[in-house]
Write a protein that holds these residues in place. Sequence first.
Motif, PDB file in Angstrom:
ATOM      1  N   VAL A  66      94.577  76.380  46.085  1.00 13.08           N
ATOM      2  CA  VAL A  66      93.707  75.882  47.158  1.00 13.08           C
ATOM      3  C   VAL A  66      92.223  76.006  46.812  1.00 13.08           C
ATOM      4  O   VAL A  66      91.369  75.733  47.652  1.00 13.08           O
ATOM      5  N   GLY A  67      91.913  76.412  45.575  1.00 13.83           N
ATOM      6  CA  GLY A  67      90.529  76.431  45.133  1.00 13.83           C
ATOM      7  C   GLY A  67      89.784  77.736  45.331  1.00 13.83           C
ATOM      8  O   GLY A  67      88.570  77.787  45.135  1.00 13.83           O
ATOM      9  N   HIS A  68      90.477  78.796  45.680  1.00 19.81           N
ATOM     10  CA  HIS A  68      89.813  80.100  45.782  1.00 19.81           C
ATOM     11  C   HIS A  68      89.633  80.672  44.381  1.00 19.81           C
ATOM     12  O   HIS A  68      90.465  80.457  43.501  1.00 19.81           O
ATOM     13  N   HIS A  69      88.558  81.417  44.182  1.00 21.46           N
ATOM     14  CA  HIS A  69      88.294  82.006  42.873  1.00 21.46           C
ATOM     15  C   HIS A  69      88.961  83.363  42.700  1.00 21.46           C
ATOM     16  O   HIS A  69      89.002  83.902  41.604  1.00 21.46           O
ATOM     17  N   ARG A  70      89.455  83.910  43.806  1.00 19.75           N
ATOM     18  CA  ARG A  70      90.134  85.202  43.751  1.00 19.75           C
ATOM     19  C   ARG A  70      91.213  85.245  44.836  1.00 19.75           C
ATOM     20  O   ARG A  70      91.149  84.494  45.811  1.00 19.75           O
ATOM     21  N   PRO A  71      92.194  86.139  44.702  1.00 22.86           N
ATOM     22  CA  PRO A  71      93.303  86.155  45.647  1.00 22.86           C
ATOM     23  C   PRO A  71      93.057  87.010  46.891  1.00 22.86           C
ATOM     24  O   PRO A  71      93.923  87.088  47.767  1.00 22.86           O
ATOM     25  N   GLY A  72      91.897  87.632  46.996  1.00 28.30           N
ATOM     26  CA  GLY A  72      91.636  88.553  48.107  1.00 28.30           C
ATOM     27  C   GLY A  72      92.008  88.035  49.482  1.00 28.30           C
ATOM     28  O   GLY A  72      92.733  88.708  50.231  1.00 28.30           O
ATOM     29  N   PRO A  73      91.523  86.854  49.881  1.00 26.87           N
ATOM     30  CA  PRO A  73      91.872  86.367  51.219  1.00 26.87           C
ATOM     31  C   PRO A  73      93.383  86.180  51.413  1.00 26.87           C
ATOM     32  O   PRO A  73      93.913  86.484  52.483  1.00 26.87           O
ATOM     33  N   MET A  74      94.072  85.709  50.385  1.00 26.72           N
ATOM     34  CA  MET A  74      95.528  85.527  50.492  1.00 26.72           C
ATOM     35  C   MET A  74      96.240  86.868  50.606  1.00 26.72           C
ATOM     36  O   MET A  74      97.253  86.988  51.287  1.00 26.72           O
ATOM     37  N   GLN A  75      95.705  87.893  49.947  1.00 24.18           N
ATOM     38  CA  GLN A  75      96.305  89.219  50.006  1.00 24.18           C
ATOM     39  C   GLN A  75      96.037  89.894  51.354  1.00 24.18           C
ATOM     40  O   GLN A  75      96.890  90.601  51.878  1.00 24.18           O
ATOM     41  N   ARG A  76      94.846  89.667  51.901  1.00 24.31           N
ATOM     42  CA  ARG A  76      94.504  90.291  53.189  1.00 24.31           C
ATOM     43  C   ARG A  76      95.242  89.666  54.368  1.00 24.31           C
ATOM     44  O   ARG A  76      95.480  90.327  55.366  1.00 24.31           O
ATOM     45  N   LEU A  77      95.586  88.395  54.247  1.00 26.97           N
ATOM     46  CA  LEU A  77      96.195  87.700  55.382  1.00 26.97           C
ATOM     47  C   LEU A  77      97.412  88.435  55.937  1.00 26.97           C
ATOM     48  O   LEU A  77      97.427  88.787  57.119  1.00 26.97           O
ATOM     49  N   PRO A  78      98.434  88.709  55.147  1.00 31.23           N
ATOM     50  CA  PRO A  78      99.598  89.386  55.730  1.00 31.23           C
ATOM     51  C   PRO A  78      99.351  90.865  56.011  1.00 31.23           C
ATOM     52  O   PRO A  78     100.007  91.467  56.852  1.00 31.23           O
ATOM     53  N   ARG A  79      98.375  91.452  55.314  1.00 33.88           N
ATOM     54  CA  ARG A  79      98.129  92.883  55.438  1.00 33.88           C
ATOM     55  C   ARG A  79      97.265  93.235  56.637  1.00 33.88           C
ATOM     56  O   ARG A  79      97.527  94.209  57.334  1.00 33.88           O
ATOM     57  N   SER A  80      96.239  92.429  56.906  1.00 32.92           N
ATOM     58  CA  SER A  80      95.289  92.897  57.913  1.00 32.92           C
ATOM     59  C   SER A  80      94.789  91.856  58.905  1.00 32.92           C
ATOM     60  O   SER A  80      94.007  92.194  59.783  1.00 32.92           O
ATOM     61  N   ALA A  81      95.202  90.607  58.776  1.00 28.68           N
ATOM     62  CA  ALA A  81      94.744  89.614  59.758  1.00 28.68           C
ATOM     63  C   ALA A  81      95.338  89.944  61.125  1.00 28.68           C
ATOM     64  O   ALA A  81      96.498  90.347  61.229  1.00 28.68           O
ATOM     65  N   ARG A  82      94.538  89.796  62.149  1.00 28.69           N
ATOM     66  CA  ARG A  82      95.010  90.076  63.506  1.00 28.69           C
ATOM     67  C   ARG A  82      95.421  88.776  64.171  1.00 28.69           C
ATOM     68  O   ARG A  82      94.618  87.872  64.339  1.00 28.69           O
ATOM     69  N   TRP A  83      96.696  88.726  64.541  1.00 31.55           N
ATOM     70  CA  TRP A  83      97.223  87.572  65.229  1.00 31.55           C
ATOM     71  C   TRP A  83      98.452  88.002  66.010  1.00 31.55           C
ATOM     72  O   TRP A  83      99.003  89.060  65.787  1.00 31.55           O
ATOM     73  N   VAL A  84      98.866  87.206  66.926  1.00 33.33           N
ATOM     74  CA  VAL A  84      99.940  87.571  67.834  1.00 33.33           C
ATOM     75  C   VAL A  84     101.246  86.945  67.330  1.00 33.33           C
ATOM     76  O   VAL A  84     101.475  85.745  67.484  1.00 33.33           O
ATOM     77  N   VAL A  85     102.080  87.765  66.699  1.00 34.82           N
ATOM     78  CA  VAL A  85     103.307  87.281  66.072  1.00 34.82           C
ATOM     79  C   VAL A  85     104.249  86.639  67.096  1.00 34.82           C
ATOM     80  O   VAL A  85     104.779  85.556  66.872  1.00 34.82           O
ATOM     81  N   ALA A  86     104.455  87.294  68.239  1.00 39.61           N
ATOM     82  CA  ALA A  86     105.370  86.746  69.255  1.00 39.61           C
ATOM     83  C   ALA A  86     104.871  85.393  69.752  1.00 39.61           C
ATOM     84  O   ALA A  86     105.664  84.460  69.945  1.00 39.61           O
ATOM     85  N   SER A  87     103.582  85.269  69.927  1.00 39.68           N
ATOM     86  CA  SER A  87     103.030  83.992  70.376  1.00 39.68           C
ATOM     87  C   SER A  87     103.217  82.911  69.321  1.00 39.68           C
ATOM     88  O   SER A  87     103.422  81.744  69.651  1.00 39.68           O
ATOM     89  N   ALA A  88     103.151  83.287  68.058  1.00 43.59           N
ATOM     90  CA  ALA A  88     103.370  82.313  66.976  1.00 43.59           C
ATOM     91  C   ALA A  88     104.797  81.779  67.048  1.00 43.59           C
ATOM     92  O   ALA A  88     105.019  80.565  66.937  1.00 43.59           O
ATOM     93  N   GLY A  89     105.764  82.648  67.245  1.00 40.34           N
ATOM     94  CA  GLY A  89     107.148  82.211  67.371  1.00 40.34           C
ATOM     95  C   GLY A  89     107.344  81.294  68.559  1.00 40.34           C
ATOM     96  O   GLY A  89     108.045  80.273  68.479  1.00 40.34           O
ATOM     97  N   ASN A  90     106.698  81.629  69.675  1.00 38.30           N
ATOM     98  CA  ASN A  90     106.791  80.774  70.867  1.00 38.30           C
ATOM     99  C   ASN A  90     106.172  79.408  70.615  1.00 38.30           C
ATOM    100  O   ASN A  90     106.687  78.385  71.059  1.00 38.30           O
TER     101      ASN A  90
END
Length: 119
Positions: A66-90
Amino acid sequence: MDFEDRALAAGHGVDPDRWRALFDESMTRIAGLFERVGPRATARANLLGLLSAIEHKNCWQLAEHVGHHRPGPMQRLPRSARWVVASAGNEVRRYVVDHLGTGDGVLIVDGTVAAGARR
């Protein structure tokens, strides 16, 4: 016609513009589940990478795709991004009902077809 031929034929029948519009619509539906814009954009890029034809789908490969120069954002997404998992399933359920549902419809997810496609 075997399974691989049917899959190939189906793949050639996909309208890329319509696919992109449906993808954009689905991302708009879940955008509000992320508290910040950065993780929302990374989630979008991550999904595009996962849906791509790249062979190795690790954080480095997804980031490069996707054109990123490093994997940091992809690594942080599952580890520390705040989002509502139950709402995603709904929201996924609502999307499926809106696009595939009927009053008496039933969705059955069967992973055996996907497993057979990898052979």
